[in-house]
Design a protein around this motif. Structure first.
Motif, mmCIF file in Angstrom:
data_model
loop_
_atom_site.group_PDB
_atom_site.id
_atom_site.type_symbol
_atom_site.label_atom_id
_atom_site.label_comp_id
_atom_site.label_asym_id
_atom_site.label_seq_id
_atom_site.Cartn_x
_atom_site.Cartn_y
_atom_site.Cartn_z
ATOM 1 N N THR A 58 -4.871 8.431 -9.877
ATOM 2 C CA THR A 58 -6.280 8.584 -10.233
ATOM 3 C C THR A 58 -6.422 9.590 -11.365
ATOM 4 O OG1 THR A 58 -6.947 8.091 -7.963
ATOM 5 C CG2 THR A 58 -8.564 9.199 -9.359
ATOM 6 N N PHE A 59 -7.281 9.286 -12.337
ATOM 7 C CA PHE A 59 -7.477 10.197 -13.463
ATOM 8 C C PHE A 59 -8.840 9.931 -14.103
ATOM 9 C CE2 PHE A 59 -5.209 6.414 -14.822
ATOM 10 C CZ PHE A 59 -5.914 5.983 -15.951
ATOM 11 N N TRP A 60 -9.292 10.893 -14.911
ATOM 12 C CA TRP A 60 -10.558 10.786 -15.635
ATOM 13 C C TRP A 60 -10.282 10.620 -17.124
ATOM 14 C CZ3 TRP A 60 -15.580 10.977 -13.570
ATOM 15 C CH2 TRP A 60 -15.659 11.289 -12.207
ATOM 16 N N MET A 61 -11.189 9.895 -17.805
ATOM 17 C CA MET A 61 -11.132 9.726 -19.257
ATOM 18 C C MET A 61 -12.550 9.792 -19.807
ATOM 19 S SD MET A 61 -8.610 6.433 -19.785
ATOM 20 C CE MET A 61 -8.327 6.727 -21.526
ATOM 21 N N SER A 103 0.840 -1.192 0.000
ATOM 22 C CA SER A 103 0.000 0.000 0.000
ATOM 23 C C SER A 103 0.881 1.250 0.000
ATOM 24 C CB SER A 103 -0.908 0.005 1.236
ATOM 25 O OG SER A 103 -1.594 1.233 1.348
ATOM 26 N N VAL A 104 0.317 2.345 -0.503
ATOM 27 C CA VAL A 104 1.038 3.618 -0.427
ATOM 28 C C VAL A 104 1.116 4.111 1.012
ATOM 29 C CG1 VAL A 104 0.467 4.301 -2.780
ATOM 30 C CG2 VAL A 104 -1.106 4.880 -0.930
ATOM 31 N N GLU A 105 0.236 3.580 1.863
ATOM 32 C CA GLU A 105 0.263 3.911 3.284
ATOM 33 C C GLU A 105 1.159 2.904 4.007
ATOM 34 O OE1 GLU A 105 -1.029 6.561 4.562
ATOM 35 O OE2 GLU A 105 -2.070 7.204 2.740
ATOM 36 N N PRO A 106 2.232 3.339 4.633
ATOM 37 C CA PRO A 106 3.187 2.380 5.235
ATOM 38 C C PRO A 106 2.577 1.528 6.342
ATOM 39 C CG PRO A 106 3.688 4.644 5.893
ATOM 40 C CD PRO A 106 2.671 4.743 4.814
ATOM 41 N N ASN A 107 1.513 2.003 6.978
ATOM 42 C CA ASN A 107 0.909 1.237 8.067
ATOM 43 C C ASN A 107 -0.243 0.341 7.605
ATOM 44 O OD1 ASN A 107 2.619 2.377 10.015
ATOM 45 N ND2 ASN A 107 1.289 4.168 10.224
ATOM 46 N N ALA A 123 -8.005 -3.303 -6.748
ATOM 47 C CA ALA A 123 -6.573 -3.217 -6.496
ATOM 48 C C ALA A 123 -6.030 -4.549 -5.996
ATOM 49 C CB ALA A 123 -6.295 -2.120 -5.461
ATOM 50 N N ALA A 124 -6.787 -5.198 -5.105
ATOM 51 C CA ALA A 124 -6.343 -6.495 -4.608
ATOM 52 C C ALA A 124 -6.339 -7.525 -5.724
ATOM 53 C CB ALA A 124 -7.268 -6.948 -3.471
ATOM 54 N N PRO A 175 -3.421 1.011 -9.625
ATOM 55 C CA PRO A 175 -3.211 0.521 -8.255
ATOM 56 C C PRO A 175 -1.820 0.818 -7.705
ATOM 57 C CG PRO A 175 -3.304 -1.313 -9.814
ATOM 58 C CD PRO A 175 -3.747 -0.088 -10.555
ATOM 59 N N TRP A 176 -0.861 1.182 -8.573
ATOM 60 C CA TRP A 176 0.455 1.563 -8.066
ATOM 61 C C TRP A 176 0.405 2.880 -7.295
ATOM 62 C CZ3 TRP A 176 4.154 0.558 -12.842
ATOM 63 C CH2 TRP A 176 4.285 -0.819 -13.019
ATOM 64 N N GLY A 177 -0.625 3.693 -7.537
ATOM 65 C CA GLY A 177 -0.707 4.986 -6.864
ATOM 66 C C GLY A 177 0.028 6.095 -7.596
ATOM 67 N N TYR A 178 0.553 5.817 -8.770
ATOM 68 C CA TYR A 178 1.207 6.827 -9.601
ATOM 69 C C TYR A 178 1.188 6.331 -11.037
ATOM 70 C CZ TYR A 178 5.183 3.607 -9.338
ATOM 71 O OH TYR A 178 5.978 2.494 -9.406
#
Length: 462
Positions: free
Chosen positions: A233-236, A10-14, A97-98, A199-202
């Motif tokens: 996250t982005f729009w199309m 996760s992008v969140e370390p915790n 994402a999972a 899901p990578w967050g970037y």
């Protein structure tokens, strides 16, 4: 050592659940290597117990190109703005994402067609979705809370300069062989928009409606509660979505519907191959009885090739490129048709099928593209392999919005014999003679004995 996780995180370390879930899959399949590549909709089935559905966006794009006004064909309710609460959107994003982690983020692609029912249970057709019909289907999946994802297949990327290497970005920022989640759908000022997340967050889309693009206004940013951030996250717009990705998938949850399963095997003469072959009536089948009209969805599964490879490593088997650590399963499919459409000779016309799992795929699960409204009556579901002689087990699963009964039968031929004797007993003008009935009786007795055994293996989970 840095102490950082090597794979899914996760992008969140915790936040640790993604890595823990990936570890569970690695334990199940024998290694982390066994998780490389695969299909995100299969992972979603593992996570949710739902029914995977995959649609080829290449077919949608081709249909749109051949009919430029197809985008105007919007199903009823398909043009409704579809904003979701943060909780529902978050749950969908987490599941997708999972699934991307469990499937190795490949989202590999196979074609699919939509089933269009005429409503009479006898004359459905298969046809590629138009843009409008696709938007309607996405809206239906979104409203019912089914997780949605998409991918750009490696197969479609082979003609690129980098040879279609996985997870290399296109000129517009879309990663090949990589799964994305679809978090939200909106229609604003006649524009059909989708919010996606890597899901990578970037790593984001850089075309129209990308962060900072000229299409955005302060009013739209407020209306969609969106801010420009490097968060994946982005729009199309829908037209760009269809052009940039090769597949869209979901896992239908069918909350409130009944779930029925039955099991069988292709063994000996019962491994008769597809319905285009003369001996297809030797295939096992399932009688399906509907006392009242009801919507129904069907799917067929075979043993998981990854799990089979983990428990029984192959010695000299054909490698499966979709599952590198597994042997290739046979392509499988199924058809559902009224028992009245069965004939003792010849093949079955596509127009006589009310549902079918098409195209045939060498995968664990094959499903129809959509549910169909069936009138009351008796139907037969025929599971088959593409070629005869492939022995193995299968599971047929239906989701139905009403009462239904599944009865496994040893063969399609036994259903025909049963129908012949039934007509004779009723004294139908088309009944068989007493001599014919007597000849068929031993086969029917054998079918009844086999049925009694198979029924013990049938389970029903409401």
């Amino acid at each position: 050592p840095s102490g950082e996780l090597l794979y899914a995180r996760s992008v969140e370390p915790n936040e640790f659940w993604v890595a823990l879930l990936e570890k569970c899959f690695a334990k199940l399949y024998g290694s982390y290597e066994a998780l490389v590549s695969g299909f995100a909709d299969s992972a979603l089935r593992d996570l949710t117990g739902g029914c995977p559905v995959r649609v080829s966006l290449r077919e949608v794009l081709a249909a749109h190109d051949s009919a430029p006004n197809a985008a105007a064909l919007v199903p009823a309710g398909g043009a409704t703005a579809l904003a979701a609460g943060a909780g529902a959107a978050g749950a969908r994003a987490a599941a997708a994402a999972a699934a991307a982690a469990a499937a190795g983020s490949s989202g590999a692609v196979a074609g699919a067609s939509a089933v269009v029912s005429s409503g009479n249970g006898r004359a459905p057709a298969t046809a590629p979705l138009t843009l409008g019909a696709l938007w309607g289907a996405l809206g239906q999946w979104y409203r019912e809370g089914s997780p949605i994802g998409c991918a750009y297949s490696l197969g479609a990327a082979q003609s690129t300069g980098d040879g279609g290497r996985p997870e290399v970005a296109s000129a517009e920022g879309i990663l090949r062989g990589h799964a994305y989640s679809v978090e939200r759908l909106e229609e604003v000022a006649g524009r059909r928009l989708l919010r996606l997340r890597n899901p990578w967050g970037y790593g984001e889309w850089t075309g129209a409606w990308a962060d900072g693009a000229r299409e955005w206004t302060p009013e739209l940013l407020r209306a969609l509660e969106y801010a420009f951030e490097e968060d994946g996250t982005f729009w199309m717009e829908l037209s760009d979505f269809v052009a940039q990705f090769t597949t869209v998938y979901t896992c239908r949850l069918f909350d409130g519907w009944r779930r029925l399963c039955t099991h069988g095997a292709w063994v000996g003469d019962a491994a008769a191959g597809s319905m285009r072959l003369p001996g297809w009536r030797h295939n096992p089948c399932v009688l399906l009885r509907l006392p009242q009209p009801a919507p129904l969805f069907a799917m067929l599964s075979q043993p998981d090739p990854r799990l089979r490879a983990a428990t029984h490593p192959p010695l000299n088997a054909t490698l499966n490129t979709s599952y590198p650590s597994a042997t290739a399963p046979p392509p499988i499919g199924f058809a559902l048709l009224p028992t009245a459409a069965l004939r003792p000779r010849g093949t079955v016309r596509t127009s006589e099928m009310v549902l079918r799992g098409a195209p045939l795929r060498a995968e664990r699960d094959v499903s129809c593209a959509s549910e169909v409204e069936l009138p009351a009556g008796e139907y037969v579901l025929v599971p088959f392999t593409l070629e005869p002689g492939h022995h193995g087990h299968w599971t047929a699963e239906v989701r139905v919005g009403g009462e239904c009964e599944l009865i496994p039968m040893p063969s399609v031929a036994s259903v025909l014999e049963r129908a012949q004797i039934g007509r004779a007993q009723r004294g139908s003008p088309t009944a068989v003679t007493a001599a014919t009935a007597a000849t068929a009786a031993p086969a029917v007795d054998k079918a009844k004995a086999t049925l009694a055994q198979l029924k013990l293996e049938t389970d029903e989970d409401e």
